[in-house]
Design an enzyme around this catalytic site. Structure first.
Site, PDB file in Angstrom:
ATOM      1  N   SER A 138       0.864  -1.177   0.000  1.00  0.00           N
ATOM      2  CA  SER A 138       0.000   0.000   0.000  1.00  0.00           C
ATOM      3  C   SER A 138       0.900   1.226   0.000  1.00  0.00           C
ATOM      4  CB  SER A 138      -0.889   0.013   1.251  1.00  0.00           C
ATOM      5  OG  SER A 138      -1.473   1.291   1.455  1.00  0.00           O
ATOM      6  N   TYR A 151      -2.484  -0.527  10.401  1.00  0.00           N
ATOM      7  CA  TYR A 151      -2.532  -0.894   8.981  1.00  0.00           C
ATOM      8  C   TYR A 151      -1.294  -0.387   8.255  1.00  0.00           C
ATOM      9  CZ  TYR A 151      -3.991  -0.924   4.092  1.00  0.00           C
ATOM     10  OH  TYR A 151      -4.048  -1.123   2.737  1.00  0.00           O
TER      11      TYR A 151
END
EC number: 1.1.1.1
Length: 254
Positions: A138, A151
């Site tokens: 990501s 995250y």
């Protein structure tokens, strides 16, 4: 690299970005697409088969949080079926900073364990043929969304782990790179929350900014696979594909 007649194993190939990427992959005339996912989706499998009936598509239920030994057992079954695996895509991910242990287990530990398991078959030190690993990270892996530090931290770990894999390629015969999507319109983004609720509107706020569709992301995802650049850190953002240059601030000297 041409994907024609290749055998691809795709972990979480039925999710938002995953399913759109699977659609793009079957258009490349693979020989086999083996999808490992926690939840079966017969309608999606049927759709993929209809897109290109020449591609053999197989589904196996798989939870990335299982022990390495269970993953190795599943991979043994898959190798018996398809004989060779050319590419492994590690795509499982959740965005839920309320579930700290599960976020790390799915986003990072599960990816490491799946990679460890397939090295048992691929590692050239064991007589294996080598292989290619594509790990989904990501953009938060190199610039965190600070309201979702769990995250973001898990994705930073993916980038570092994959960079290490790439440097180990001369030893193992296994090459690796990451694809790192920016904010993409999926259910993952709509549902996620912040750590300790430091920003109750984090999902809503992110979607106020420019985003990309999962289809745009998928198209660039497959382009990155075809480019097949060991050690690459690809940014897939706003419909573009861009290599990221990682700045080295320290050298272990070994």
């Amino acid at each position: 690299m041409s994907l024609t007649n290749k055998n691809v194993v795709f972990v979480a190939g039925l999710g938002g970005i995953g399913l759109d990427t699977s659609r793009e992959l079957v258009k490349r005339n693979l020989k086999n697409l083996v999808i490992l996912d926690r939840i079966d989706n017969p309608a999606a499998i049927a759709e993929l088969k209809a897109i290109n009936p020449k591609v053999t598509i197989t589904f196996y239920p798989y939870d990335v949080t299982v022990p390495v030994a269970e993953t190795t057992k599943l991979l043994k079954t898959i190798f018996a079926q398809v004989k060779t695996i050319d590419v492994l895509i590690n795509g499982a991910g959740i965005l839920d900073d309320h579930q700290i242990e599960r976020t790390i287990a799915v986003n990072y530990t599960g990816l490491v364990n799946t990679t460890t398991a397939i090295l048992d078959f691929w590692d050239k030190r064991k007589g294996g043929p080598g292989g290619i690993i594509c790990n989904i990270g990501s953009v938060t892996g190199f610039n965190a969304i600070y309201q979702v530090p769990v995250y973001s931290g898990s994705k930073a770990a993916v980038v570092n782990f994959t960079s290490s894999l790439a440097k180990l390629a001369p030893i193992t015969g296994v090459t690796a790179y990451t694809v790192n999507p920016g904010i993409t319109k999926t259910t993952l983004v709509h549902k996620f929350n912040s750590w300790l609720d430091v920003e109750p509107r984090v999902a809503e706020k992110l979607l106020e900014h420019p985003t990309q569709t999962s289809q745009q992301c998928a198209e660039n995802f497959v382009k990155a696979i075809e480019l097949n650049k060991n050690g690459a850190i690809w940014k897939l953002d706003l419909g573009t594909l861009e290599p990221i240059t990682w700045t080295q601030h320290w050298d272990s000297g070994i």
